[in-house]
Design a protein around this motif. Structure first.
Motif, mmCIF file in Angstrom:
data_model
loop_
_atom_site.group_PDB
_atom_site.id
_atom_site.type_symbol
_atom_site.label_atom_id
_atom_site.label_comp_id
_atom_site.label_asym_id
_atom_site.label_seq_id
_atom_site.Cartn_x
_atom_site.Cartn_y
_atom_site.Cartn_z
ATOM 1 N N LEU A 28 43.071 4.428 61.941
ATOM 2 C CA LEU A 28 42.148 5.907 61.841
ATOM 3 C C LEU A 28 43.216 6.910 61.815
ATOM 4 O O LEU A 28 42.819 7.800 60.987
ATOM 5 C CB LEU A 28 41.541 5.832 63.200
ATOM 6 C CG LEU A 28 40.317 4.895 63.457
ATOM 7 C CD1 LEU A 28 39.640 5.156 64.862
ATOM 8 C CD2 LEU A 28 39.267 5.456 62.455
ATOM 9 N N VAL A 29 44.416 6.888 62.411
ATOM 10 C CA VAL A 29 45.377 8.106 62.277
ATOM 11 C C VAL A 29 45.715 8.397 60.915
ATOM 12 O O VAL A 29 46.189 9.386 60.522
ATOM 13 C CB VAL A 29 46.335 8.056 63.451
ATOM 14 C CG1 VAL A 29 47.470 9.041 63.070
ATOM 15 C CG2 VAL A 29 45.835 8.184 64.576
ATOM 16 N N GLU A 30 46.030 7.121 60.188
ATOM 17 C CA GLU A 30 46.760 7.093 58.787
ATOM 18 C C GLU A 30 45.699 6.935 57.858
ATOM 19 O O GLU A 30 46.108 7.268 56.401
ATOM 20 C CB GLU A 30 47.736 6.032 58.958
ATOM 21 C CG GLU A 30 48.836 6.086 59.798
ATOM 22 C CD GLU A 30 49.928 5.043 59.805
ATOM 23 O OE1 GLU A 30 49.401 3.899 59.340
ATOM 24 O OE2 GLU A 30 50.895 5.093 60.167
ATOM 25 N N SER A 31 44.556 6.703 57.843
ATOM 26 C CA SER A 31 43.575 6.528 56.657
ATOM 27 C C SER A 31 42.699 7.928 56.459
ATOM 28 O O SER A 31 42.320 8.441 57.362
ATOM 29 C CB SER A 31 42.655 5.058 56.853
ATOM 30 O OG SER A 31 41.960 5.491 57.996
ATOM 31 N N PHE A 32 42.385 7.905 55.365
ATOM 32 C CA PHE A 32 41.479 8.894 54.922
ATOM 33 C C PHE A 32 39.873 8.623 55.182
ATOM 34 O O PHE A 32 39.627 7.599 54.914
ATOM 35 C CB PHE A 32 41.726 9.338 53.137
ATOM 36 C CG PHE A 32 40.960 10.609 52.816
ATOM 37 C CD1 PHE A 32 41.478 11.871 53.157
ATOM 38 C CD2 PHE A 32 39.942 10.425 52.172
ATOM 39 C CE1 PHE A 32 40.743 12.958 52.490
ATOM 40 C CE2 PHE A 32 38.915 11.497 51.622
ATOM 41 C CZ PHE A 32 39.524 12.687 52.086
ATOM 42 N N PRO A 33 39.208 9.504 55.513
ATOM 43 C CA PRO A 33 39.266 11.012 55.889
ATOM 44 C C PRO A 33 39.775 11.250 57.524
ATOM 45 O O PRO A 33 40.040 12.397 57.756
ATOM 46 C CB PRO A 33 38.082 11.663 55.565
ATOM 47 C CG PRO A 33 37.157 10.478 56.064
ATOM 48 C CD PRO A 33 37.777 9.188 55.698
#
Length: 188
Positions: free
Chosen positions: A152-157
């Motif tokens: 979650l922290v690294e994926s968009f958005p």
């Protein structure tokens, strides 16, 4: 026309706001799950540390010639307790050393047949084996929770929200040596 475009703009703003709330709540949920999972590891590590003084007391009567090994085990336990408030990466290094000391101690037990028949030792051995299994399960759960948060922290958005609200990737609870992930063979 002015009324319809106003409603469309309001609907878009509401949809964006709901998406932000949903994304933020997912980040919070996953951060809480990582903390809860770490708590599970922490409990098992403390449980293991609390069994070591009993183990050392039991072993002292039989293993008089193995003083260095017992002293190392006590020393590693002290180091592990000193790092109880550390994060996963620092704690993993210290706990790996404690696991190695336990493995060396149990390898030496092979030389003491009377010890292997002692009821108190057998009970400690069973408890430590259970704790090691629980640590391994808790580590898997924790690392799964970390993976979910980190995605979650690294994926968009969601990374935009994570950056805006200062969410950070969590650290995996890893072992320096893959062999340390194996439960020690404590059955004789």
């Amino acid at each position: 026309m002015q009324g319809l475009s106003g409603w469309i703009a309001l609907a878009l703003v509401a949809a964006v706001l709901l998406a932000i709330i949903y994304g933020y709540n997912r980040l919070v949920f996953n951060r809480a799950r990582v903390a809860e999972a770490w708590s599970g590891i922490d409990v098992q590590l403390k449980r293991r540390s609390s069994l070591i003084p009993q183990l050392v007391a039991c072993l002292k009567a039989y293993m008089a010639h193995e003083r260095e090994t017992l002293e190392e085990l006590v020393s590693r336990r002290g180091a592990a307790q000193a790092h109880e408030r550390d994060g996963a990466a620092d704690r993993a290094a210290v706990e790996t050393q404690l696991t190695a000391a336990l493995l060396r101690t149990f390898a030496l037990v092979e030389n003491y047949p009377q010890l292997k028949a002692d009821a108190a030792f057998l009970d400690l051995q069973r408890n430590l084996s259970e704790v090691e299994e629980h640590i391994q399960m808790a580590r898997r759960y924790y690392n799964g929770a970390v993976r979910e948060l980190n995605v979650l922290v690294e994926s968009f958005p969601s990374n935009l929200l994570a950056r805006a609200f200062a969410f950070r990737c969590a650290t995996y609870f890893t072992l320096d040596d893959a062999r340390d992930g194996l439960s020690p063979k404590l059955e004789f």
